[in-house]
Scaffold this motif. Structure first.
Motif, PDB file in Angstrom:
ATOM      1  N   GLN A   1       0.825  -1.205   0.000  1.00 20.07           N
ATOM      2  CA  GLN A   1       0.000   0.000   0.000  1.00 20.07           C
ATOM      3  C   GLN A   1       0.858   1.254   0.000  1.00 20.07           C
ATOM      4  O   GLN A   1       0.558   2.240  -0.698  1.00 20.07           O
TER       5      GLN A   1
ATOM      6  N   ARG B   1       3.927   1.564  -1.220  1.00 19.64           N
ATOM      7  CA  ARG B   1       4.538   1.706  -2.557  1.00 19.64           C
ATOM      8  C   ARG B   1       3.531   2.262  -3.551  1.00 19.64           C
ATOM      9  O   ARG B   1       3.849   3.152  -4.350  1.00 19.64           O
ATOM     10  N   MET B   2       2.310   1.729  -3.513  1.00 20.13           N
ATOM     11  CA  MET B   2       1.285   2.194  -4.438  1.00 20.13           C
ATOM     12  C   MET B   2       0.897   3.649  -4.159  1.00 20.13           C
ATOM     13  O   MET B   2       0.593   4.413  -5.087  1.00 20.13           O
ATOM     14  N   GLN B   3       0.900   4.042  -2.898  1.00 20.81           N
ATOM     15  CA  GLN B   3       0.582   5.421  -2.548  1.00 20.81           C
ATOM     16  C   GLN B   3       1.638   6.375  -3.084  1.00 20.81           C
ATOM     17  O   GLN B   3       1.315   7.446  -3.620  1.00 20.81           O
ATOM     18  N   LYS B   4       2.918   5.991  -2.989  1.00 20.65           N
ATOM     19  CA  LYS B   4       3.994   6.818  -3.534  1.00 20.65           C
ATOM     20  C   LYS B   4       3.883   6.928  -5.051  1.00 20.65           C
ATOM     21  O   LYS B   4       4.085   8.006  -5.625  1.00 20.65           O
ATOM     22  N   LEU B   5       3.549   5.799  -5.688  1.00 26.78           N
ATOM     23  CA  LEU B   5       3.369   5.809  -7.135  1.00 26.78           C
ATOM     24  C   LEU B   5       2.212   6.714  -7.523  1.00 26.78           C
ATOM     25  O   LEU B   5       2.303   7.499  -8.472  1.00 26.78           O
ATOM     26  N   LYS B   6       1.098   6.606  -6.798  1.00 26.62           N
ATOM     27  CA  LYS B   6      -0.070   7.448  -7.070  1.00 26.62           C
ATOM     28  C   LYS B   6       0.273   8.923  -6.936  1.00 26.62           C
ATOM     29  O   LYS B   6      -0.170   9.742  -7.764  1.00 26.62           O
ATOM     30  N   GLU B   7       1.034   9.269  -5.926  1.00 32.52           N
ATOM     31  CA  GLU B   7       1.408  10.663  -5.726  1.00 32.52           C
ATOM     32  C   GLU B   7       2.237  11.187  -6.894  1.00 32.52           C
ATOM     33  O   GLU B   7       2.055  12.332  -7.336  1.00 32.52           O
ATOM     34  N   LYS B   8       3.141  10.352  -7.407  1.00 31.82           N
ATOM     35  CA  LYS B   8       3.956  10.754  -8.553  1.00 31.82           C
ATOM     36  C   LYS B   8       3.096  10.941  -9.804  1.00 31.82           C
ATOM     37  O   LYS B   8       3.253  11.916 -10.545  1.00 31.82           O
ATOM     38  N   VAL B   9       2.187   9.983 -10.034  1.00 35.29           N
ATOM     39  CA  VAL B   9       1.305  10.068 -11.203  1.00 35.29           C
ATOM     40  C   VAL B   9       0.396  11.283 -11.092  1.00 35.29           C
ATOM     41  O   VAL B   9       0.213  12.033 -12.060  1.00 35.29           O
ATOM     42  N   ASP B  10      -0.180  11.488  -9.921  1.00 37.46           N
ATOM     43  CA  ASP B  10      -1.065  12.640  -9.718  1.00 37.46           C
ATOM     44  C   ASP B  10      -0.323  13.951  -9.948  1.00 37.46           C
ATOM     45  O   ASP B  10      -0.882  14.904 -10.505  1.00 37.46           O
TER      46      ASP B  10
END
Length: 210
Positions: free
Chosen positions: A21, A23-32
């Protein structure tokens, strides 16, 4: 009886889930953040080049997508106009305007004067479309060959594309795209040839290759 291994996995499951979770949150923040930064709205120049199969197919896919969203689209076909084209059969019925060089492959005609005249004829139609604000997408299928063989003037083509309506998208397909077109483009995709059925003596298949 539950084995020690299964017990250990069960005990670690919440920890593994939490790390995933995070890792996915960090990825989401980058994409956003990238989405938030991409605010410019403009017509794109997209180049599909390389020696692999699928450049025109990808371009036609974008045309179909545009039509599906209610945009107007037009296609100029160089080189392969002598063949029946499944995409043309479909998209013309959806209101897509086509202009076709209709001489087939240059190695079949072996007539530079005839090919140049045909290229200039359809380029005239392309210039009209590339100045028409009512056209949202223009696909210049296989135009790279016209520049390589000097059937069309490179500077003239670059100028017309550069002067098109601001919202209009242009799709360029074909091998060996000129570096100036690549430099001008917003998106460039190169299709590489790893393996092709034709190389093993298999003929072009209707509905797949044409």
């Amino acid at each position: 009886m539950v084995s020690e291994e299964n017990t250990s996995k069960a005990e670690k499951a919440p920890e593994v889930s939490e790390r995933h979770q995070q890792r996915m949150q960090k990825l989401k923040e980058k994409v956003d953040a990238r989405i938030e930064a991409a605010q410019e709205d403009k017509g794109l120049l997209l180049v599909l080049t390389g020696n692999g199969k699928g450049k025109s197919t990808s371009g036609f896919g974008m045309v179909a997508r545009a039509v599906g969203h209610g945009l107007t689209a037009a296609v100029i076909q160089f080189i392969k106009g002598g063949w029946e084209c499944g995409e043309r059969n479909l998209l013309q019925n959806a209101g897509v305007e086509f202009h076709v060089m209709d001489t087939g492959f240059t190695w079949e005609t072996q007539d530079k004067a005839k090919d140049t005249e045909a290229a200039q004829r359809v380029w005239k139609e392309a210039k009209h479309l590339l100045s028409d604000e009512s056209v949202d997408v223009v696909m210049l299928d296989e135009i790279t060959y016209m520049l390589t063989y000097q059937y069309l003037d490179l500077d003239a083509v670059l100028d017309v594309i550069a002067q098109r309506p601001p919202h209009q998208h242009v799709i360029v397909t074909g091998r060996a795209c000129h570096r100036h077109l690549i430099e001008m483009a917003d998106t460039v995709s190169e299709v590489n040839n790893t393996k092709h059925a034709f190389d093993n003596g298999i003929k072009a298949q209707k509905g797949i290759d044409w």
